[in-house]
Design an enzyme around this catalytic site. Sequence first.
Site, PDB file in Angstrom:
ATOM      1  N   LYS A 110       0.494  -0.774  -0.254  1.00 23.87           N
ATOM      2  CA  LYS A 110      -0.108   0.306  -0.217  1.00 23.87           C
ATOM      3  C   LYS A 110       0.925   1.541   0.146  1.00 23.87           C
ATOM      4  O   LYS A 110       0.377   1.857  -0.402  1.00 23.87           O
ATOM      5  CB  LYS A 110      -0.997  -0.153   1.383  1.00 23.87           C
ATOM      6  CG  LYS A 110      -2.011  -0.871   1.541  1.00 23.87           C
ATOM      7  CD  LYS A 110      -2.765  -1.005   2.221  1.00 23.87           C
ATOM      8  CE  LYS A 110      -4.097  -1.777   2.068  1.00 23.87           C
ATOM      9  NZ  LYS A 110      -4.255  -2.834   3.357  1.00 23.87           N
ATOM     10  N   LYS A 194      -4.636 -11.522  -8.529  1.00 27.52           N
ATOM     11  CA  LYS A 194      -5.794 -11.196  -7.679  1.00 27.52           C
ATOM     12  C   LYS A 194      -6.926 -10.608  -7.402  1.00 27.52           C
ATOM     13  O   LYS A 194      -6.339  -9.508  -8.130  1.00 27.52           O
ATOM     14  CB  LYS A 194      -4.573 -11.532  -6.661  1.00 27.52           C
ATOM     15  CG  LYS A 194      -5.312 -11.691  -4.998  1.00 27.52           C
ATOM     16  CD  LYS A 194      -4.996 -11.109  -4.215  1.00 27.52           C
ATOM     17  CE  LYS A 194      -5.982 -10.876  -2.827  1.00 27.52           C
ATOM     18  NZ  LYS A 194      -6.624  -9.446  -2.075  1.00 27.52           N
ATOM     19  N   LYS A 197     -10.450  -5.568  -4.444  1.00 24.73           N
ATOM     20  CA  LYS A 197     -11.218  -4.093  -4.775  1.00 24.73           C
ATOM     21  C   LYS A 197     -10.299  -2.892  -5.179  1.00 24.73           C
ATOM     22  O   LYS A 197     -10.607  -2.326  -5.797  1.00 24.73           O
ATOM     23  CB  LYS A 197     -11.350  -3.407  -3.755  1.00 24.73           C
ATOM     24  CG  LYS A 197     -12.490  -4.474  -2.510  1.00 24.73           C
ATOM     25  CD  LYS A 197     -13.250  -3.862  -1.691  1.00 24.73           C
ATOM     26  CE  LYS A 197     -12.677  -5.495  -0.825  1.00 24.73           C
ATOM     27  NZ  LYS A 197     -13.222  -5.361   0.420  1.00 24.73           N
TER      28      LYS A 197
HETATM   29  P1  ADP Z   1      -9.462  -7.193  -0.869  1.00 22.70           P
HETATM   30  O1  ADP Z   1      -8.726  -7.256  -1.921  1.00 22.70           O
HETATM   31  O2  ADP Z   1     -10.423  -6.306  -2.061  1.00 22.70           O
HETATM   32  O3  ADP Z   1      -9.833  -5.019  -0.834  1.00 22.70           O
HETATM   33  P2  ADP Z   1      -9.613  -7.392   1.178  1.00 22.70           P
HETATM   34  O4  ADP Z   1      -8.476  -7.316   1.701  1.00 22.70           O
HETATM   35  O5  ADP Z   1     -10.880  -6.835   2.189  1.00 22.70           O
HETATM   36  O6  ADP Z   1      -9.915  -7.835  -0.297  1.00 22.70           O
HETATM   37  O7  ADP Z   1      -9.760  -9.239   1.773  1.00 22.70           O
HETATM   38  C1  ADP Z   1     -11.145  -9.718   2.742  1.00 22.70           C
HETATM   39  C2  ADP Z   1     -10.885 -10.844   3.317  1.00 22.70           C
HETATM   40  O8  ADP Z   1     -11.361 -11.797   1.579  1.00 22.70           O
HETATM   41  C3  ADP Z   1      -9.045 -11.335   3.456  1.00 22.70           C
HETATM   42  O9  ADP Z   1     -10.139 -12.382   3.890  1.00 22.70           O
HETATM   43  C4  ADP Z   1      -8.932 -12.015   2.357  1.00 22.70           C
HETATM   44  O10 ADP Z   1      -8.023 -12.401   2.571  1.00 22.70           O
HETATM   45  C5  ADP Z   1     -10.116 -12.219   1.227  1.00 22.70           C
HETATM   46  N1  ADP Z   1      -9.806 -12.370  -0.486  1.00 22.70           N
HETATM   47  C6  ADP Z   1      -9.834 -11.274  -0.942  1.00 22.70           C
HETATM   48  N2  ADP Z   1      -9.748 -11.632  -1.859  1.00 22.70           N
HETATM   49  C7  ADP Z   1      -9.412 -12.501  -1.994  1.00 22.70           C
HETATM   50  C8  ADP Z   1      -9.367 -13.574  -3.609  1.00 22.70           C
HETATM   51  N3  ADP Z   1      -8.933 -13.109  -4.675  1.00 22.70           N
HETATM   52  N4  ADP Z   1      -9.093 -14.817  -3.203  1.00 22.70           N
HETATM   53  C9  ADP Z   1      -9.275 -15.331  -2.204  1.00 22.70           C
HETATM   54  N5  ADP Z   1      -9.271 -14.324  -1.140  1.00 22.70           N
HETATM   55  C10 ADP Z   1      -9.036 -13.279  -1.192  1.00 22.70           C
END
Ligand code: ADP
Length: 326
Positions: A110, A194, A197
């Site tokens: 980040k 991956k 968001k």
């Molecule tokens: P983002 O990357 O979209 O901001 P978050 O970091 O808020 O998502 O993740 C929320 C939950 O969803 C976490 O437990 C994270 O490990 C899981 N997660 C997010 N994106 C993925 C993905 N592409 N594959 C598997 N798990 C994910």
Amino acid sequence: MRILSGIQPSGALHLGNYFGMMRPAIELQDQGEAFYFIADYHSMTSLSDAAQRRRNTQDVALDFLACGLDPKKCVFFRQSDVSEVTELAWILSTVTPMGLLERCHSYKDKKAKLADDDLDRVNHGLFAYPVLMAADILLYDSNVVPVGRDQKQHVEVTRDIALKFNNLYGQTFVVPEPRIRDEVAVVPGSDGQKMSKSYGNTVEIFAEEKPIRKKVMSLLMDSRTPQEPKPDAEKNTAIQLLKLVAPAEVAADFEARLRAGGLGYGDLKKGLFAHYWNYFAAARARRAELAANLDYVNQVLREGAQKARVQATRTLKRARQACGLE
Ligand code: ADP
Ligand code: TRP
């Protein structure tokens, strides 16, 4: 078994969130005492629009309940409704080595992304994020934390902090373990990276039919002709997503046809869309019902916070006594 996980209200939830975290969490609610929360304090490290935080928080509550979270089986609450967690975060921060946080990938990523345009947004909260997450986990004596692979390091940091505190002040905290499902550890997004968001490559769980169909139809593929055999069919993003939302034999059939040659990407994506849409049909209907009954949703969160606070108060007292604040 005490299970705990959280998710930030930082935007519409997507298939990565669902398969990586929400579905495992929902399945675990039958196997122990589960605590799930909306990490609104955490969302403050990256989102500074108050109205949007309020809206997103409500959306996460609706999404999670629609997908099958059952407030009779688990404690579902908003993180900031149990503000005890911030006191524990302070206590833990005093036993957390700076170096441990400096090594966190999520912070480094980040920071690297923000550094070019706006260094001021690299705030202290972003750096201290894993300490608050450790407080979340330790406050509820959790032993199992279902998350996607990107959160593994944060749970490891939590373990280090718990061990350090226990070492300094005597046995106080349960040392937790991450629970990561290999088959959904990293759900790919529309560009093959991956799904996240922050990469703008998401397929949302709930969205209007037309725009989401368009998104699925524009998943990034290569330029090989439909006739060409594709020996690497298992790596195709649409195939990987299809394996999540379609019956195994259907996904296997699409994969075999893609491998052999003759299946066009357009037809593959149409198949994916149909199965995706169908997979969430019941949840979509439930979400609409819940959205028309927000009083119920708010009551679930209020009651969840009350239950969570009972546990939180108990652990916080133990920690305060251990380190001489009481
Ligand atoms: P983002 O990357 O979209 O901001 P978050 O970091 O808020 O998502 O993740 C929320 C939950 O969803 C976490 O437990 C994270 O490990 C899981 N997660 C997010 N994106 C993925 C993905 N592409 N594959 C598997 N798990 C994910
Ligand atoms: N950091 C997690 C995420 O972005 C959300 C979170 C906050 C969390 N506190 C937690 C997850 C405690 C598990 C346990 O996805």
